[in-house]
Design an enzyme around this catalytic site. Structure first.
Site, mmCIF file in Angstrom:
data_model
loop_
_atom_site.group_PDB
_atom_site.id
_atom_site.type_symbol
_atom_site.label_atom_id
_atom_site.label_comp_id
_atom_site.label_asym_id
_atom_site.label_seq_id
_atom_site.Cartn_x
_atom_site.Cartn_y
_atom_site.Cartn_z
ATOM 1 N N HIS A 189 0.831 -1.216 0.000
ATOM 2 C CA HIS A 189 0.000 0.000 0.000
ATOM 3 C C HIS A 189 0.863 1.263 0.000
ATOM 4 C CE1 HIS A 189 -3.921 -1.900 0.500
ATOM 5 N NE2 HIS A 189 -3.228 -2.853 1.117
ATOM 6 N N GLU A 191 -0.146 4.183 -0.284
ATOM 7 C CA GLU A 191 -0.892 5.332 0.237
ATOM 8 C C GLU A 191 -0.759 5.502 1.753
ATOM 9 O OE1 GLU A 191 -2.030 2.565 -0.977
ATOM 10 O OE2 GLU A 191 -3.815 1.834 0.059
ATOM 11 N N SER A 243 -23.425 29.800 8.324
ATOM 12 C CA SER A 243 -23.544 29.338 9.711
ATOM 13 C C SER A 243 -22.366 29.781 10.557
ATOM 14 C CB SER A 243 -23.600 27.820 9.724
ATOM 15 O OG SER A 243 -22.320 27.309 9.388
ATOM 16 N N GLY A 245 -19.576 28.172 10.199
ATOM 17 C CA GLY A 245 -18.675 27.032 10.066
ATOM 18 C C GLY A 245 -17.810 27.203 8.828
ATOM 19 N N VAL A 246 -16.761 26.408 8.746
ATOM 20 C CA VAL A 246 -15.805 26.598 7.665
ATOM 21 C C VAL A 246 -16.425 26.259 6.300
ATOM 22 C CG1 VAL A 246 -14.720 24.358 8.114
ATOM 23 C CG2 VAL A 246 -13.479 26.060 6.832
ATOM 24 N N SER A 248 -19.670 26.400 5.070
ATOM 25 C CA SER A 248 -20.546 27.407 4.458
ATOM 26 C C SER A 248 -19.777 28.698 4.212
ATOM 27 C CB SER A 248 -21.807 27.647 5.299
ATOM 28 O OG SER A 248 -21.514 28.285 6.503
#
Ligand code: XMP
Length: 542
Positions: A189, A191, A243, A245-246, A248
């Protein structure tokens, strides 16, 4: 959390894919692996837009998007299992480079005539990788390195035409390539951080195999989105529920950048915000960014609706319903100002701060019929006939923050911890959210936030907040018996709020917080710490 269907008549699968053609993209097909999302994220970190799609996405959809490369993710199945997800061979005929990771590689090998078998023992965790033939992906790297494995089936022989590049402790063939057909496979993997050269391997695939230019960045996202928003909206008016918040905030700013004063933001202050947050939002948007903003002081209305309500869901519903009422009233007023009722304006748009994670949660990125409502907007009813503008639909939370910073959003807003739509009301628990209790909670919360920031821990915590149970306890202060509120401190670390651990805050910090609360808040005489993880607890108390 509320989930709502919002009618989005003009959105179809094509529109839902946020920006296309103009930029290079690598698709990750999801075979159900636990790291599938992470692959897409790492590719983006390499500067190439990447999106996770279901492994059975129609071939035409893949072709239509003209990806530069395709990655087949890992997955829990065995290629021999009945009903195991298969590979559409046509995918290999698109002329687009393909790289399989873990199950993705086994699938390629199996389909193309190599040998995959269930090994005696699985290979889980750290493993030693030996590179025998660097090929394209492993060039200029140490021949001995560590990598992260998680598989039971193992590749024993590459298909005809393929070269084996590496082996590991339990995998005779841990990486393969067929440069002529542009097909690559790695068993480990790349990632995960436990594969130290993983990011380099992904970069090799992107640049040397797919020929990508790595131009995906917050600045390019802003440019692309501005173009797209203009094309979608034209001359129409747009409204956005802000709102604080980050999500919106960033969505609103992007839209404003694109269409200027065609956008009006509506900020419903329900009186359940943290201390000073309402003012910060208004000042940032109206004063700094000059965004047309209607701020509604609705505290009294909300308090009225919360009277006598103690049951958590009833509280949420009361707040959600009132929010919609206030928002609709404002939306109608805005339409009236133009002399037309909102229902007759099909070209009106509503901005939603839907993120990529919301899209995935609500059933994948290709359909757009049901869209999870942006919690902070409170859940808008489906008879509101807005078309949606969702400029963050392709982004992860950290990319949204990067875009916010790029747009000049103040750091305080960019890094704001998640805050529930119903606000402080669901943190006055077991009782009614009265103005008095909300004020005590708001002040206690303010002290907590100040101290957490001062200690430099704000960004490390997913959330930190106070809860005010409807309980009073006896104390003694200054030779007097007191009967005051108990404040609960809740601080958690988390990646996505699905699970969370309680944060081990330093004792000294806890002491400072507790003594400030008891000394500065007359109504409080006891502070306790919540040490419950999620599960079994939830992050919020209600
Ligand atoms: P829980 O408490 O379920 O919370 O572990 C998970 C995440 O969701 C947030 N949360 C809400 N957000 N409206 C919101 O907008 C709500 O009613 C609500 N309830 C919980 C919570 O803060 C956490 O980030």
């Amino acid at each position: 959390m509320t989930e709502l269907a919002v009618t989005a008549p003009e959105l179809d699968a094509g529109d839902a894919a946020p920006i296309e053609a103009a930029r290079e993209e690598v698709l990750v097909l999801d075979y159900g692996g636990q790291y599938s999302q992470l692959i897409a994220r790492r590719l983006r970190e390499c500067g190439v837009f990447s999106e996770l799609l279901p492994h059975d996405v129609p071939l035409e959809e893949v072709a239509r998007r003209k990806p530069r490369g395709i990655v087949l993710s890992g997955g829990p199945a065995s290629v021999y299992a009945e009903g195991a997800p298969r590979l559409d061979r046509e995918l290999l005929a698109l002329g687009v480079p393909v790289m399989g990771i873990c199950y993705g590689m086994q699938l390629l090998v199996h389909e193309l005539g190599g040998r995959v078998e269930q090994a005696e023992v699985g290979e889980f965790g750290r493993s030693d990788l030996h590179i025998s033939e660097p090929g394209v992906l492993l060039r200029d790297m140490p021949t001995e390195q560590t990598c992260w494995m998680s598989h039971r089936d193992t590749v024993f022989e590459p298909p005809p035409g393929f070269t084996a590049l590496a082996s590991s402790s339990s995998s005779p063939v841990a990486a393969v390539q067929d440069t002529a057909r542009g097909i690559y496979g790695i068993q480990f993997h790349p990632e995960v951080v436990h594969t130290p050269y993983g990011q380099e391997i992904l970069t090799r695939f992107l640049t040397e195999v797919c020929g990508c230019e790595q131009t995906w960045s917050p600045a390019s996202i802003v440019e692309d989105q501005i173009r797209r928003i203009r094309a979608q909206v034209g001359e129409a008016n747009v409204i956005c529920g802000l709102s604080g918040g980050v999500d919106s905030s960033v969505a609103a700013l992007l839209v404003h950048r694109a269409i200027g004063d065609q956008l009006t933001c509506v900020f419903v202050d329900h009186g359940l915000m943290r201390k000073d947050e309402g003012e910060q939002v208004v000042s940032a948007f109206r004063d700094t960014f000059k965004v047309p903003l209607v701020a509604v002081d609705a505290e009294e209305r909300f308090l009225e609706k919360l009277k006598g309500v103690t049951e958590p869901e009833a509280k949420r519903k009361a707040i959600g319903a009132e929010f919609i009422r206030v928002f609709e009233e404002e939306a109608e007023k805005l339409a009236d100002a133009d002399g037309e009722p909102i229902g007759d304006r099909p070209a009106r748009f509503l901005v939603q701060g839907t993120l990529y994670s919301d899209v995935i949660e609500s059933g994948g990125g290709t359909g757009a019929a049901t869209i999870k409502s942006h919690h902070n907007v409170g859940g808008l009813p489906d008879d509101l006939q807005f078309e949606l503008v969702e400029p963050l639909r392709a982004l992860f939370k950290d990319e949204v923050r990067a875009v916010g910073a790029e747009l000049g959003l103040p750091e305080r807003l960019v890094w704001r911890q998640p805050f529930p739509g119903p606000g402080l009301a669901i943190r006055v628990v077991g009782g009614e959210a009265t103005k008095e209790r909300l004020n005590v909670l708001r002040e206690a919360d303010h002290i907590l936030q100040e101290e957490i920031r001062k200690a430099g821990l704000y960004r490390e915590l997913w959330q930190s907040f106070c809860v005010l149970p409807d309980v009073r306890t006896v104390g003694v202060q200054g030779d007097e018996r007191t009967y005051g509120y108990v404040v609960v401190l809740r601080a958690v670390t988390s990646d996505d709020a699905m699970t969370a651990d309680w944060a081990r805050l330093p004792y000294d910090l806890l002491e400072t917080i507790a003594s400030r609360m008891i000394n500065e808040l007359r109504e409080v005489n006891r502070v306790v710490l919540d040490i419950t993880s999620k599960p079994p607890g939830t992050i919020e108390w209600e």
